[in-house]
Design a protein around this motif. Structure first.
Motif, PDB file in Angstrom:
ATOM      1  N   SER A   1      62.123 114.151  99.558  1.00  0.00           N
ATOM      2  CA  SER A   1      62.203 114.420  98.126  1.00  0.00           C
ATOM      3  C   SER A   1      61.393 115.664  97.767  1.00  0.00           C
TER       4      SER A   1
ATOM      5  N   ARG B   1      69.864 119.445  98.798  1.00  0.00           N
ATOM      6  CA  ARG B   1      70.344 118.444  97.838  1.00  0.00           C
ATOM      7  C   ARG B   1      71.873 118.529  97.705  1.00  0.00           C
TER       8      ARG B   1
ATOM      9  N   ASN C   1      61.064 109.192 102.974  1.00  0.00           N
ATOM     10  CA  ASN C   1      61.790 109.426 101.734  1.00  0.00           C
ATOM     11  C   ASN C   1      61.000 110.353 100.794  1.00  0.00           C
TER      12      ASN C   1
ATOM     13  N   LEU D   1      69.167 109.920  99.009  1.00  0.00           N
ATOM     14  CA  LEU D   1      67.961 110.520  99.571  1.00  0.00           C
ATOM     15  C   LEU D   1      67.389 109.608 100.656  1.00  0.00           C
TER      16      LEU D   1
END
Length: 154
Positions: free
Chosen positions: A39, A14, A35, A24
């Motif tokens: 995440s 991150r 995606n 993202l």
């Protein structure tokens, strides 16, 4: 293999994504992963494969090895120590003045075969035993033959 520390990996990913000023979604697209999956990796819920880490590293333009270490796939300190020990052993064999070239070659081949048998040889891209014979140099030999004093029967 070290245990996976995916929370630390996710935080690091991150941080790297934000430093690269990527959303993202943008990183997921660039890395070729979904995606939601990316995440979950960032939140520490998923353990990505080495292949996925390599794709993410490429998209972030960072070292894949760094991600492997963060994920616990690679233990940088242990691997470095192992390479050092292997190199030191090879250097000691090659530097021994009491051995001729052929003896050094045979010892290196035996050493490499034992390493392979124990799961250490060949996996890191090291050249196979016998391939590095040019590294074996003995000043007492000329053209592969012992150039030292020769005894005659008498």
């Amino acid at each position: 293999m070290a245990s996976l520390n995916v929370g630390n990996l996710g935080e690091y990913l991150r941080e790297q994504r934000r430093n690269a000023q990527l959303s993202l979604r943008q990183l997921a697209e660039a890395a070729g992963v979904s995606n939601p999956y990316l995440s979950q990796i960032e939140r520490g819920l998923r353990k990505p494969s080495a292949e996925v880490l390599q794709q993410v590293a490429k998209a972030l333009r960072i070292s894949a090895e760094t991600l492997y270490v963060r994920a616990g796939i690679l233990d940088a300190e242990r691997d470095g120590e192992e390479r050092f020990r292997e190199g030191a052993t090879r250097a000691a064999l090659l530097a021994d003045p009491s051995l001729n070239v052929k003896q050094k070659q045979v010892l290196l081949q035996i050493y490499e075969s034992f390493r392979k048998e124990n799961g250490f040889g060949g996996a890191d891209g090291a050249e196979p035993a016998g391939q590095g014979d040019a590294d074996v140099h003995d000043p007492r030999t000329v053209g592969g033959h012992d150039a030292g004093p020769q005894q005659t029967a008498g």
